[in-house]
Design a protein around this motif. Structure first.
Motif, PDB file in Angstrom:
ATOM      1  N   GLN A  23       0.956  -0.970   0.096  1.00  0.00           N
ATOM      2  CA  GLN A  23      -0.050  -0.322   0.115  1.00  0.00           C
ATOM      3  C   GLN A  23       0.782   1.227   0.015  1.00  0.00           C
ATOM      4  OE1 GLN A  23      -3.066  -2.711   3.142  1.00  0.00           O
ATOM      5  NE2 GLN A  23      -3.530  -0.027   2.620  1.00  0.00           N
ATOM      6  N   PHE A 140      -1.044  -9.455   2.843  1.00  0.00           N
ATOM      7  CA  PHE A 140      -1.669  -9.532   1.800  1.00  0.00           C
ATOM      8  C   PHE A 140      -0.677  -9.615   0.792  1.00  0.00           C
ATOM      9  CE2 PHE A 140      -4.919  -6.245   4.427  1.00  0.00           C
ATOM     10  CZ  PHE A 140      -5.695  -7.403   4.770  1.00  0.00           C
ATOM     11  N   ASN A 184      -0.537 -10.898   8.537  1.00  0.00           N
ATOM     12  CA  ASN A 184      -1.330  -9.540   8.755  1.00  0.00           C
ATOM     13  C   ASN A 184      -2.758 -10.346   8.193  1.00  0.00           C
ATOM     14  OD1 ASN A 184      -2.365  -6.987   9.049  1.00  0.00           O
ATOM     15  ND2 ASN A 184      -3.062  -7.239   7.081  1.00  0.00           N
ATOM     16  N   GLU A 185      -3.452  -9.694  10.025  1.00  0.00           N
ATOM     17  CA  GLU A 185      -4.838 -10.057   9.822  1.00  0.00           C
ATOM     18  C   GLU A 185      -4.963 -11.673   9.430  1.00  0.00           C
ATOM     19  OE1 GLU A 185      -6.716  -6.616   8.123  1.00  0.00           O
ATOM     20  OE2 GLU A 185      -7.369  -5.534   9.710  1.00  0.00           O
ATOM     21  N   MET A 188      -8.592 -12.995   7.723  1.00  0.00           N
ATOM     22  CA  MET A 188      -8.825 -12.150   6.334  1.00  0.00           C
ATOM     23  C   MET A 188      -9.313 -13.136   5.148  1.00  0.00           C
ATOM     24  SD  MET A 188     -10.366  -8.786   5.532  1.00  0.00           S
ATOM     25  CE  MET A 188      -9.089  -7.310   6.592  1.00  0.00           C
ATOM     26  N   TYR A 317     -10.602  -1.345  14.063  1.00  0.00           N
ATOM     27  CA  TYR A 317     -11.532  -0.177  13.602  1.00  0.00           C
ATOM     28  C   TYR A 317     -13.245   0.800  13.856  1.00  0.00           C
ATOM     29  CZ  TYR A 317      -7.468  -0.199  10.738  1.00  0.00           C
ATOM     30  OH  TYR A 317      -6.316  -0.220  10.132  1.00  0.00           O
ATOM     31  N   ASN A 335     -14.681  -2.943   7.162  1.00  0.00           N
ATOM     32  CA  ASN A 335     -13.494  -3.144   7.356  1.00  0.00           C
ATOM     33  C   ASN A 335     -13.703  -4.816   6.750  1.00  0.00           C
ATOM     34  OD1 ASN A 335     -10.805  -3.825   6.578  1.00  0.00           O
ATOM     35  ND2 ASN A 335     -10.308  -4.122   9.130  1.00  0.00           N
ATOM     36  N   TRP A 352     -17.693   2.939   8.238  1.00  0.00           N
ATOM     37  CA  TRP A 352     -17.167   2.062   9.577  1.00  0.00           C
ATOM     38  C   TRP A 352     -17.592   2.922  10.381  1.00  0.00           C
ATOM     39  CZ3 TRP A 352     -11.704   0.132   8.185  1.00  0.00           C
ATOM     40  CH2 TRP A 352     -11.928  -0.200   7.004  1.00  0.00           C
ATOM     41  N   GLU A 378      -3.013  -1.503  14.838  1.00  0.00           N
ATOM     42  CA  GLU A 378      -3.907  -0.969  14.025  1.00  0.00           C
ATOM     43  C   GLU A 378      -5.081  -0.177  14.307  1.00  0.00           C
ATOM     44  OE1 GLU A 378      -5.103  -2.222   9.900  1.00  0.00           O
ATOM     45  OE2 GLU A 378      -3.073  -3.458   9.910  1.00  0.00           O
ATOM     46  N   TRP A 426      -2.291   3.275  12.245  1.00  0.00           N
ATOM     47  CA  TRP A 426      -2.147   2.912   9.981  1.00  0.00           C
ATOM     48  C   TRP A 426      -2.343   3.738   9.855  1.00  0.00           C
ATOM     49  CZ3 TRP A 426      -1.809  -0.916   7.451  1.00  0.00           C
ATOM     50  CH2 TRP A 426      -1.350  -0.872   7.008  1.00  0.00           C
ATOM     51  N   SER A 433      -5.658   2.847   0.028  1.00  0.00           N
ATOM     52  CA  SER A 433      -6.984   1.970   0.710  1.00  0.00           C
ATOM     53  C   SER A 433      -7.049   0.225   0.414  1.00  0.00           C
ATOM     54  CB  SER A 433      -8.160   2.284   0.294  1.00  0.00           C
ATOM     55  OG  SER A 433      -8.793   1.955   0.989  1.00  0.00           O
ATOM     56  N   SER A 435      -9.415  -1.772   1.168  1.00  0.00           N
ATOM     57  CA  SER A 435     -10.715  -2.348   0.915  1.00  0.00           C
ATOM     58  C   SER A 435     -11.273  -2.084  -0.995  1.00  0.00           C
ATOM     59  CB  SER A 435     -11.360  -1.823   1.586  1.00  0.00           C
ATOM     60  OG  SER A 435     -11.596  -0.486   1.996  1.00  0.00           O
ATOM     61  N   THR A 436     -10.719  -0.302  -1.281  1.00  0.00           N
ATOM     62  CA  THR A 436     -11.207   0.117  -1.862  1.00  0.00           C
ATOM     63  C   THR A 436     -10.652   0.709  -3.469  1.00  0.00           C
ATOM     64  OG1 THR A 436     -10.743   2.979  -1.339  1.00  0.00           O
ATOM     65  CG2 THR A 436     -13.058   1.925  -0.424  1.00  0.00           C
ATOM     66  N   TYR A 443      -5.255   8.862   5.792  1.00  0.00           N
ATOM     67  CA  TYR A 443      -5.287   7.815   7.704  1.00  0.00           C
ATOM     68  C   TYR A 443      -4.314   8.386   8.288  1.00  0.00           C
ATOM     69  CZ  TYR A 443      -8.523   3.670   6.674  1.00  0.00           C
ATOM     70  OH  TYR A 443      -9.509   3.025   7.111  1.00  0.00           O
TER      71      TYR A 443
HETATM   72  C1  BG6 Z   1      -6.774  -3.534   7.727  1.00  0.00           C
HETATM   73  C2  BG6 Z   1      -5.426  -3.639   7.148  1.00  0.00           C
HETATM   74  O1  BG6 Z   1      -7.609  -4.453   6.891  1.00  0.00           O
HETATM   75  O2  BG6 Z   1      -7.256  -2.367   7.154  1.00  0.00           O
HETATM   76  C3  BG6 Z   1      -4.919  -2.757   6.168  1.00  0.00           C
HETATM   77  O3  BG6 Z   1      -4.375  -4.593   7.524  1.00  0.00           O
HETATM   78  C4  BG6 Z   1      -5.763  -1.809   5.667  1.00  0.00           C
HETATM   79  O4  BG6 Z   1      -4.166  -2.771   5.096  1.00  0.00           O
HETATM   80  C5  BG6 Z   1      -6.615  -1.147   6.512  1.00  0.00           C
HETATM   81  O5  BG6 Z   1      -5.602  -0.902   5.064  1.00  0.00           O
HETATM   82  C6  BG6 Z   1      -7.522  -0.050   6.643  1.00  0.00           C
HETATM   83  O6  BG6 Z   1      -8.603  -0.578   5.251  1.00  0.00           O
HETATM   84  P1  BG6 Z   1      -9.040   0.434   4.436  1.00  0.00           P
HETATM   85  O7  BG6 Z   1      -9.851  -0.160   3.956  1.00  0.00           O
HETATM   86  O8  BG6 Z   1      -9.276   1.794   4.786  1.00  0.00           O
HETATM   87  O9  BG6 Z   1      -7.592   0.957   3.352  1.00  0.00           O
END
Ligand code: BG6
Length: 481
Positions: A23, A140, A184-185, A188, A317, A335, A352, A378, A426, A433, A435-436, A443
């Motif tokens: 990212q 990821f 990470n996560e 997920m 989050y 998320n 969110w 995060e 984060w 981002s 997700s998008t 952030y």
């Molecule tokens: C977490 C991830 O899920 O959330 C990050 O570990 C991610 O990689 C972060 O960027 C925030 O999510 P987003 O979709 O707002 O970037």
């Protein structure tokens, strides 16, 4: 309960920020790096189908825009960026390694010196300022070659390739890095299987079975990494990493409470294995009901049992909400995890929901369950910023979000007695981002001039939150105003 105690944090509390290679680094084929899964995940409407493993995109094409290719070009800006982190007083910086930078194809016999050198430089730069690197081994990403040749984490061979990666990085960085996170996560992969584990599905196959088998491979790989780490440097501290947040029941109806408990277990499952060292009974029963027979090799149970993590790290989050009543179905984003809209909470521009007390609840649940130190790696608010001249942003909304969450964490420490090693927000510098795929969802304390279409000078500038966080760190969390 006395909620008035206000103290800061222990000496040595690790304040900082977090990023991920895919990212922020960019330079997606520079320095002999190979193609990664994240490099073929486009922005736009196809992003979700690709991240879910439902749409096959094994190469880049000219019709899509791929945000990881340049990202915010940390690869060429790391000195400037780390200097700014140091200016804020960071004690730690969380970053991930790009696997394909070190093993371009994943199965190479020899590692790529240029990739290793890049991370040497990054760590040296951190250490120069007394910043402790906190390293996620994989955030990821999987080398695409391993997706094409063996189907990524659906194959047991991945454990060997991951071990090879760990041998190399632990040996190479044993005097520079102490804190490591294996995946990470890790949960997920149930939600975004291509993003989390490089899984692409064939039509008609049992996707749940593939996902849980891949999860088993990651859990074994994580335990083996822990074993290798302890052999190479007994001072290393190894953590797991969960996309965390408690699920609330929509009402006090026992059916709602039961459903919420089940939802939480879907996530706890991973950490139960990584921290307690075995599959919990509820998970074995769940797999039985789903007709999933996991293939386990001889010795797997011992490997899991003997190599549990030192600490539990997590992202937080927003809390989650569920109901057993199908008529209660007003959802909001969160998320990637499906959640109902909570009428008691406000939400971010991306839907969110904002719940600082939920952080304290999550912290306490994890600490009660595992009784190991926690690390919040995060937390933050994704928001669109409007920069003034010279890139300054008056981001009071971000400060407000972080202030309330830090207070909740402070209460968990000072009132509830939870042991927390540190806190990394984060995207301490604006980045893509996950997700998008947008740049607009920011952030950072540091603004990066770049838009969703990839235009911009990449110039960095300090936001109001930059100066605020500097003061938070200076006062070790006492002054949050
Ligand atoms: C977490 C991830 O899920 O959330 C990050 O570990 C991610 O990689 C972060 O960027 C925030 O999510 P987003 O979709 O707002 O970037």
């Amino acid at each position: 309960m006395n909620n008035k105690i206000v103290k800061g944090f222990s000496e040595g509390f690790l304040w900082g920020g977090a990023t991920a290679a895919n990212q922020c680094e960019g330079a997606y084929l520079e320095g002999h790096k190979g193609l990664s899964t994240v490099d073929v995940i486009p922005a736009g409407k196809d992003r979700f189908p690709v991240m879910k493993g439902e749409m096959k995109m094994l190469e880049c094409d000219s019709e899509h825009y791929y945000p990881s290719h340049e990202a915010v070009d940390f690869y060429h800006h790391y000195k400037e960026d780390i200097a700014m982190f140091a200016e804020m007083g960071f004690k730690t910086f969380r970053l991930s390694l790009s696997w394909a930078r070190i093993f371009p194809n994943g199965d190479d016999e020899v590692s790529n010196e240029e990739g290793l050198k890049f991370y040497d430089n990054v760590f040296d730069e951190c250490l120069k300022y007394g910043i402790e690197p906190l390293v996620t081994i994989t955030h990821f990403d999987v080398p695409m070659n391993l997706v094409k040749t063996i189907g990524s984490w659906r194959s047991r061979k991945m454990v060997d390739y991951y071990e090879r990666l760990c041998e190399v990085i632990f040996n190479r960085y044993k005097n520079k890095v102490k804190y490591w996170l294996t995946f990470n996560e890790i949960n997920m992969l149930l939600h975004l299987p291509f993003m989390g584990a490089g899984l692409v599905f064939e039509e008609g196959e049992n996707q749940e079975a593939v996902k849980y088998q891949a999860a088993h491979h990651q859990l074994v790989a994580s335990a083996k990494a822990t074993e290798i780490a302890r052999r190479i440097n007994p001072e290393f501290k190894i953590g797991c990493m969960l996309a965390a947040a408690n699920t609330y029941p929509f009402t006090c109806a026992p059916e709602d409470v039961w459903k919420a408990m089940g939802r939480d277990r879907e996530n706890y499952f991973f950490i139960d294995v990584q921290s307690r060292g075995e599959y919990p009974n509820y998970a074995k029963k769940m797999l039985e009901r789903m007709n999933i027979n996991l293939v386990m090799e001889e010795g797997d149970a011992e490997i899991l049992k003997n190599n549990t993590v030192d600490f539990i790290s997590f992202s937080y989050y927003s809390s989650r909400l569920t109901s057993a009543d199908p008529k209660v179905n007003a959802e909001t984003a969160g998320n990637v995890f499906k959640t109902l809209r909570n009428p008691h909470l406000k939400a971010s521009e991306w839907g969110w929901q904002i719940d600082p007390l939920g952080l304290r609840i999550t912290i306490n649940s994890l600490y009660d369950r595992y009784e190991k130190p926690l690390f919040i790696v995060e937390n933050g608010l994704g928001a669109s910023d409007t920069p003034e001249e010279k890139g300054y942003v008056e981001d009071n909304y971000r400060i407000e979000y972080l202030r309330e969450h830090i207070k909740a964490m402070r209460d968990a420490v000072n009132i509830d007695g939870v042991e927390i090693l540190g806190y990394t927000t984060w995207g301490c510098i604006d980045l893509v981002s996950a997700s998008t795929g947008e740049m607009k969802k920011r952030y950072g304390f540091i603004y990066v001039d770049k838009d969703n279409e990839g235009r911009g000078t990449l110039a960095r500038s300090r936001k109001k939150s930059f100066y605020w966080y500097k003061k938070v760190i200076e006062t070790n969390g006492e002054d949050l105003e």
